[in-house]
Motif scaffolding. Structure first.
Motif, PDB file in Angstrom:
ATOM      1  N   LEU A 159       0.760  -1.236  -0.124  1.00  0.00           N
ATOM      2  CA  LEU A 159      -0.008   0.132  -0.090  1.00  0.00           C
ATOM      3  C   LEU A 159       0.845   1.436   0.049  1.00  0.00           C
ATOM      4  O   LEU A 159       1.923   1.451   0.532  1.00  0.00           O
ATOM      5  N   ARG A 160       0.695   2.246  -0.545  1.00  0.00           N
ATOM      6  CA  ARG A 160       1.130   3.569  -0.664  1.00  0.00           C
ATOM      7  C   ARG A 160      -0.019   4.602  -0.373  1.00  0.00           C
ATOM      8  O   ARG A 160      -0.936   4.822  -0.232  1.00  0.00           O
ATOM      9  N   SER A 161       0.869   5.959  -0.095  1.00  0.00           N
ATOM     10  CA  SER A 161       0.095   6.992   0.652  1.00  0.00           C
ATOM     11  C   SER A 161      -0.827   7.546  -0.730  1.00  0.00           C
ATOM     12  O   SER A 161      -0.125   7.338  -1.736  1.00  0.00           O
ATOM     13  N   GLY A 162      -1.798   7.801  -0.233  1.00  0.00           N
ATOM     14  CA  GLY A 162      -2.799   8.195  -1.530  1.00  0.00           C
ATOM     15  C   GLY A 162      -3.789   6.889  -2.104  1.00  0.00           C
ATOM     16  O   GLY A 162      -4.395   7.112  -3.010  1.00  0.00           O
ATOM     17  N   CYS A 163      -3.549   5.796  -1.434  1.00  0.00           N
ATOM     18  CA  CYS A 163      -4.245   4.620  -2.213  1.00  0.00           C
ATOM     19  C   CYS A 163      -5.707   4.614  -1.678  1.00  0.00           C
ATOM     20  O   CYS A 163      -6.619   3.954  -2.145  1.00  0.00           O
ATOM     21  N   CYS A 164      -6.180   5.345  -0.826  1.00  0.00           N
ATOM     22  CA  CYS A 164      -7.383   5.497  -0.299  1.00  0.00           C
ATOM     23  C   CYS A 164      -8.057   6.998  -0.247  1.00  0.00           C
ATOM     24  O   CYS A 164      -8.312   7.615   0.792  1.00  0.00           O
ATOM     25  N   PRO A 165      -8.158   7.370  -1.348  1.00  0.00           N
ATOM     26  CA  PRO A 165      -8.670   8.776  -1.424  1.00  0.00           C
ATOM     27  C   PRO A 165     -10.271   8.937  -0.926  1.00  0.00           C
ATOM     28  O   PRO A 165     -10.987   7.887  -0.790  1.00  0.00           O
ATOM     29  N   ALA A 166     -10.523  10.311  -0.944  1.00  0.00           N
ATOM     30  CA  ALA A 166     -11.927  10.465  -0.365  1.00  0.00           C
ATOM     31  C   ALA A 166     -12.966  10.162  -1.332  1.00  0.00           C
ATOM     32  O   ALA A 166     -12.686  10.289  -2.377  1.00  0.00           O
ATOM     33  N   PRO A 167     -14.104   9.401  -0.804  1.00  0.00           N
ATOM     34  CA  PRO A 167     -15.190   8.849  -1.964  1.00  0.00           C
ATOM     35  C   PRO A 167     -15.716  10.163  -2.539  1.00  0.00           C
ATOM     36  O   PRO A 167     -15.696  11.286  -2.048  1.00  0.00           O
ATOM     37  N   VAL A 204      -9.766   3.370   7.314  1.00  0.00           N
ATOM     38  CA  VAL A 204      -9.326   4.721   6.873  1.00  0.00           C
ATOM     39  C   VAL A 204      -8.652   5.610   7.895  1.00  0.00           C
ATOM     40  O   VAL A 204      -7.677   6.200   7.462  1.00  0.00           O
ATOM     41  N   HIS A 205      -8.967   5.429   9.044  1.00  0.00           N
ATOM     42  CA  HIS A 205      -8.218   6.216  10.084  1.00  0.00           C
ATOM     43  C   HIS A 205      -6.790   5.531   9.999  1.00  0.00           C
ATOM     44  O   HIS A 205      -5.750   6.586  10.294  1.00  0.00           O
ATOM     45  N   ALA A 206      -6.571   4.435  10.222  1.00  0.00           N
ATOM     46  CA  ALA A 206      -4.826   3.771   9.928  1.00  0.00           C
ATOM     47  C   ALA A 206      -4.353   4.412   8.972  1.00  0.00           C
ATOM     48  O   ALA A 206      -3.442   4.738   9.042  1.00  0.00           O
ATOM     49  N   ILE A 207      -5.110   4.316   7.614  1.00  0.00           N
ATOM     50  CA  ILE A 207      -4.422   4.808   6.591  1.00  0.00           C
ATOM     51  C   ILE A 207      -3.916   6.275   6.513  1.00  0.00           C
ATOM     52  O   ILE A 207      -2.892   6.695   6.267  1.00  0.00           O
ATOM     53  N   ARG A 208      -5.104   7.216   7.083  1.00  0.00           N
ATOM     54  CA  ARG A 208      -4.710   8.510   7.242  1.00  0.00           C
ATOM     55  C   ARG A 208      -3.570   8.746   8.319  1.00  0.00           C
ATOM     56  O   ARG A 208      -2.622   9.622   8.003  1.00  0.00           O
ATOM     57  N   GLY A 246       3.087   9.607  -1.870  1.00  0.00           N
ATOM     58  CA  GLY A 246       3.509   8.445  -3.118  1.00  0.00           C
ATOM     59  C   GLY A 246       4.472   7.633  -2.313  1.00  0.00           C
ATOM     60  O   GLY A 246       4.573   6.265  -2.978  1.00  0.00           O
ATOM     61  N   GLU A 247       4.760   7.377  -0.868  1.00  0.00           N
ATOM     62  CA  GLU A 247       5.655   6.450  -0.588  1.00  0.00           C
ATOM     63  C   GLU A 247       5.186   5.276   0.071  1.00  0.00           C
ATOM     64  O   GLU A 247       3.478   5.230   0.445  1.00  0.00           O
ATOM     65  N   LEU A 248       5.559   4.067   0.297  1.00  0.00           N
ATOM     66  CA  LEU A 248       5.039   2.927   0.809  1.00  0.00           C
ATOM     67  C   LEU A 248       4.662   3.300   2.132  1.00  0.00           C
ATOM     68  O   LEU A 248       5.299   3.909   2.903  1.00  0.00           O
ATOM     69  N   LEU A 249       3.219   2.920   2.573  1.00  0.00           N
ATOM     70  CA  LEU A 249       2.702   3.249   3.794  1.00  0.00           C
ATOM     71  C   LEU A 249       3.601   2.731   5.023  1.00  0.00           C
ATOM     72  O   LEU A 249       3.642   3.020   6.119  1.00  0.00           O
ATOM     73  N   PHE A 250       4.181   1.540   4.523  1.00  0.00           N
ATOM     74  CA  PHE A 250       4.738   0.586   5.660  1.00  0.00           C
ATOM     75  C   PHE A 250       6.498   0.681   5.308  1.00  0.00           C
ATOM     76  O   PHE A 250       6.857  -0.331   5.307  1.00  0.00           O
ATOM     77  N   SER A 251       6.863   1.831   4.669  1.00  0.00           N
ATOM     78  CA  SER A 251       8.341   1.985   4.111  1.00  0.00           C
ATOM     79  C   SER A 251       9.146   1.459   5.264  1.00  0.00           C
ATOM     80  O   SER A 251       9.156   2.038   6.348  1.00  0.00           O
ATOM     81  N   ALA A 252      10.101   0.418   5.195  1.00  0.00           N
ATOM     82  CA  ALA A 252      11.214   0.151   6.146  1.00  0.00           C
ATOM     83  C   ALA A 252      12.213   1.395   6.554  1.00  0.00           C
ATOM     84  O   ALA A 252      12.583   1.502   7.573  1.00  0.00           O
ATOM     85  N   THR A 253      12.199   2.213   5.511  1.00  0.00           N
ATOM     86  CA  THR A 253      12.879   3.371   5.907  1.00  0.00           C
ATOM     87  C   THR A 253      12.336   4.446   6.829  1.00  0.00           C
ATOM     88  O   THR A 253      12.994   4.714   8.090  1.00  0.00           O
ATOM     89  N   HIS A 254      11.137   4.844   6.617  1.00  0.00           N
ATOM     90  CA  HIS A 254      10.178   5.541   7.510  1.00  0.00           C
ATOM     91  C   HIS A 254      10.002   5.143   8.669  1.00  0.00           C
ATOM     92  O   HIS A 254       9.318   5.864   9.607  1.00  0.00           O
ATOM     93  N   HIS A 255       9.746   3.631   8.786  1.00  0.00           N
ATOM     94  CA  HIS A 255       9.355   3.203  10.139  1.00  0.00           C
ATOM     95  C   HIS A 255      10.462   2.674  10.918  1.00  0.00           C
ATOM     96  O   HIS A 255      10.153   2.017  12.083  1.00  0.00           O
ATOM     97  N   ASP A 256      11.629   3.241  10.600  1.00  0.00           N
ATOM     98  CA  ASP A 256      12.864   2.628  11.339  1.00  0.00           C
ATOM     99  C   ASP A 256      13.238   3.941  12.358  1.00  0.00           C
ATOM    100  O   ASP A 256      14.127   4.622  12.141  1.00  0.00           O
ATOM    101  N   PHE A 257      12.255   3.972  13.241  1.00  0.00           N
ATOM    102  CA  PHE A 257      12.238   5.284  14.154  1.00  0.00           C
ATOM    103  C   PHE A 257      13.559   5.128  15.067  1.00  0.00           C
ATOM    104  O   PHE A 257      14.208   6.489  15.329  1.00  0.00           O
ATOM    105  N   VAL A 258      13.922   4.268  15.454  1.00  0.00           N
ATOM    106  CA  VAL A 258      15.071   4.005  16.333  1.00  0.00           C
ATOM    107  C   VAL A 258      16.554   4.295  15.688  1.00  0.00           C
ATOM    108  O   VAL A 258      17.367   5.019  16.037  1.00  0.00           O
TER     109      VAL A 258
END
Length: 713
Positions: free
Chosen positions: A369-377, A423-427, A436-448
């Motif tokens: 899944l990528r950012s923008g995959c679930c637009p407003a209806p 929808v709340h989780a995706i937002r 446009g990035e992957l919602l679970f991007s390994a880079t952006h979820h490596d917070f430590v």
């Protein structure tokens, strides 16, 4: 073979040279920038073939291949990586046979060939052309000892591919055709396992596990996300400030004014956890005082703070608002600099749990899944609000027109429907990663550690994060005084990403109460899923969530029929307009033991549920059984639906069936309501007593009209 053969036969590849690329350019997608190795290298990265963000980048290591056979196995592997199996070879090998497979399958096949090479080397066989039919038989008899039949069959296929790919090289080694290619594979395989071993062993998560897990996940996204994201942004700002600070007399003086009072009072200086120990929060202190990081280190050494921080560790409060609540209480007195990274990690995990469980997606589909995959209806039409739709990639069995595996997958022709928690989780995830990035991007979820990792978080990482999230929730439940919201150990082992999909179907079919019912309304989930005919959402032709839902619904219906059969055999009477149909269904429905089912059961389940009028659905909330017949149903099921909308059960429906047990349960519930009414305000108590009286009246009506099985048949 000659170069003429190479020119005339498109399936035959030339002999590679030492500098030939491991992966030819035609097999590398335009967006793939991973390094490509040369043929002579000892390690071959297969990353140029991998475009699936949820797939781990893998390599082939040649160190375990014996030197005498290395050149031949290496050439066959290069041919496999860059060639295609002939259609004539594939035509009798089943629908799953591919001209080109995935990188991970290529790696597994190559390592199986290396295993054969090591076996040959031990027997002083130094060339593949000496692997004759007799040698194949000897190897198979040893290789398949203590090997499951399905695994042995896969090994045979991979060994056959060695023979097939050897023939596609310009200079084949001449390995003999395996005997199972001409004699059939059955005689070479171990005995078939028992039915229990051969079945699908994926177990749904226990309701006692999934209930609190889902409650904490939704709470994280809905109640805590704003606080956590604000704390993370402040932490990042402080880190930047600390990195930019330069040494000054003012900074040194500010250090003393800030830290010395904390040391003298015994409250302890601000600390962070590192490698299991407490350490001075040097970046936090630097940002607040204006001192450089070097000055903070010198101050700590001068005042011997390394020992003090473990004896009296202090907190690192952030000046960000805390708005999240648990019940009516604030969940934190303040957000903490040290906890921000961990909470961000758990926030991403909470969103993953929601997406995995409340969509029915496979893990790889969620990872893609990528950012923008679930637009407003779109705006509402005819007063009916539009649904949120998720546009996503799917990866399972995706091939091109020539039957070649496509690592990047393809967009689903039919989108997923997203309910509100999803929808709340995706937002929330869209606030974590760039557009446009992957919602679970390994880079952006490596917070430590904040490393530049490839693609999305992989299965192993997400599995560990789910376990860590459950452990955090258990600690928090104890701190907050919520013992009923502790996540217990699942009786069937680790939670695991692969169990959420079946759990969704199981819980929709069984509709357990407890915390799961508080977190999500399963009836509405089924309503959306049952729109399969009109919307083709997750259609059967794609082997979507409907096949899993059908399996669980069929098992639940069979259990309902079995329980009714047992009650009737015990002498209970039955009432309701559908009583005769229910008796027939109870007598003709098979009993299924356990929750493990064969992989082939999906078609049988769909056929079972299509028996309109004689499939039984338990509805404990309404104290009845529904002998579902679509044309009689007052719950207004979707066209083509094979199950009732049980949350919308309506009195007077022609599908209703009740037993003596239901009547007793209704009277018991009426007594409970009376007790509640006695402690309620008068207006509320009046409504409660009306409900209790209605339940007793319905139970009395059952007693007056109920008949024995013998009288109805």
């Amino acid at each position: 073979m000659t170069s003429l053969a190479v020119d005339l036969d498109p399936y035959i590849l030339p002999v590679p040279g030492p500098d030939s690329p491991v992966v030819l350019a035609q097999w590398i997608s335009p967006g793939n920038t991973h390094r490509n190795a040369r043929y002579s290298e000892r390690v071959w990265p297969l990353a140029p073939l991998i475009d699936n963000p949820g797939t781990k980048l893998i390599k082939i290591h040649w160190k375990n291949c014996p030197v005498p056979l290395l050149a031949q196995v290496r050439q066959a592997t290069w041919t496999m990586i860059n060639g295609r199996l002939r259609p004539t070879y594939l035509q009798d090998r089943g629908i799953r046979a591919r001209a080109r497979t995935s990188a991970s399958d290529m790696q597994g096949t190559c390592y199986e060939w290396m295993r054969l090479a090591r076996w040959l080397h031990k027997r002083r066989i130094s060339s593949l052309d000496d692997c004759t039919e007799e040698v194949w038989r000897a190897y198979a008899s040893e290789r398949f000892v203590n090997t499951a039949r399905a695994r042995a069959e896969l090994i045979c296929m991979r060994l056959s591919d060695l023979w097939a790919f050897d023939q596609l090289g310009a200079q084949p080694a001449g390995i003999a055709q395996p005997p199972w290619e001409t004699e059939g594979i059955d005689d070479f395989l171990p005995e078939a396992e028992s039915s229990a071993q051969a079945e699908n062993s994926t177990e749904p998560l226990d309701p006692q596990v999934l209930g609190p897990l889902l409650v904490w996940a939704i709470r994280f996204v809905d109640n805590f996300a704003d606080d956590i994201l604000a704390a993370w942004a402040e932490r990042q700002r402080l880190m930047s400030v600390a990195a930019a600070n330069r040494a000054s007399q003012e900074g040194w003086a500010a250090l003393g004014e800030f830290l010395l009072p904390l040391i003298r009072s015994g409250d302890g200086p601000p600390t962070v956890r590192m490698h299991g120990r407490r350490r001075l929060a040097r970046a936090y202190v630097s940002a607040l005082t204006g001192a450089s990081l070097g000055q903070v280190d010198r101050f700590a050494k001068q005042h011997r703070l390394s020992a003090l921080v473990n004896e009296s560790p202090g907190s690192c409060p952030l000046q960000t608002p805390v708005t999240g609540l648990i019940g009516e209480r604030s969940w934190r007195e303040h957000m903490d600099f040290d906890e921000a990274a961990e909470l961000m990690r758990h926030l991403g995990t909470a969103a993953a749990i929601i997406c995995l469980y409340l969509t029915g997606m496979r893990p790889q589909e969620v990872q893609g899944l990528r950012s923008g995959c679930c637009p407003a209806p779109a705006p509402a039409a005819d007063g009916i609000p539009g649904r949120h739709l998720i546009r996503s990639q799917h990866y399972k069995n995706v091939t091109d027109d020539d039957g070649n595996h496509i690592s990047a997958g393809e967009e689903r022709k039919v989108p997923w429907v997203a309910i509100t928690p999803v929808v709340h989780a995706i937002r929330t995830l869209e606030r974590i990663v760039p557009p446009g990035e992957l919602l679970f991007s390994a880079t952006h979820h490596d917070f430590v550690r904040q490393r530049n990792n490839h693609g999305a978080l992989k299965n192993a990482a997400l599995n560990q994060r789910v376990e860590d999230f459950a452990a955090w929730a258990n600690r928090e439940a104890q701190v907050q005084g919520l013992p009923k919201q502790v996540v217990p150990k699942d009786p069937h082992g680790a939670i695991g990403l692969g169990r959420f999909r079946r759990s969704l179907a199981w819980h929709i079919a069984r509709r357990p109460g407890g915390l799961i019912a508080l977190a999500i309304q399963y009836g509405h989930m089924r309503t959306m899923l049952d729109a399969r005919t009109s919307s083709r959402y997750g259609s059967r032709s794609r082997h979507g969530i409907h096949s899993v839902l059908d399996i669980e619904t069929a098992l639940a219906a069979a259990d309902t029929a079995a329980h009714l059969r047992d009650r009737l055999a015990a002498g209970e009477k039955v009432s309701g307009p559908a009583a005769r149909r229910a008796i027939t269904a109870a007598a003709t429905t098979p009993r299924f033991e356990g929750r493990i089912v064969p992989a082939t059961f999906a078609k049988k389940a769909a056929k079972f549920l299509a028996r309109d009028g004689i499939v039984l659905y338990d509805n404990p909330d309404a104290f009845l059984i529904c002998a579902f017949k679509h044309e009689n149903a007052l719950c207004e099921p979707e066209p083509g639906a094979t199950a009732p909308r049980q949350y919308a059960c309506t009195a007077g429906c022609g599908n209703t069936v009740r037993t003596d047990t239901h009547a007793a349960q209704m009277r018991g519930r009426a007594d409970e309501i009376d007790q509640l009414a006695a402690a309620s305000p008068e207006k509320v108590a009046k409504r409660l007593r009306i409900n209790a009286n209605n339940l007793r009246a319905t139970a009395d009506a059952h007693d007056a009209t109920a008949q024995t099985t013998k009288a109805l048949t």
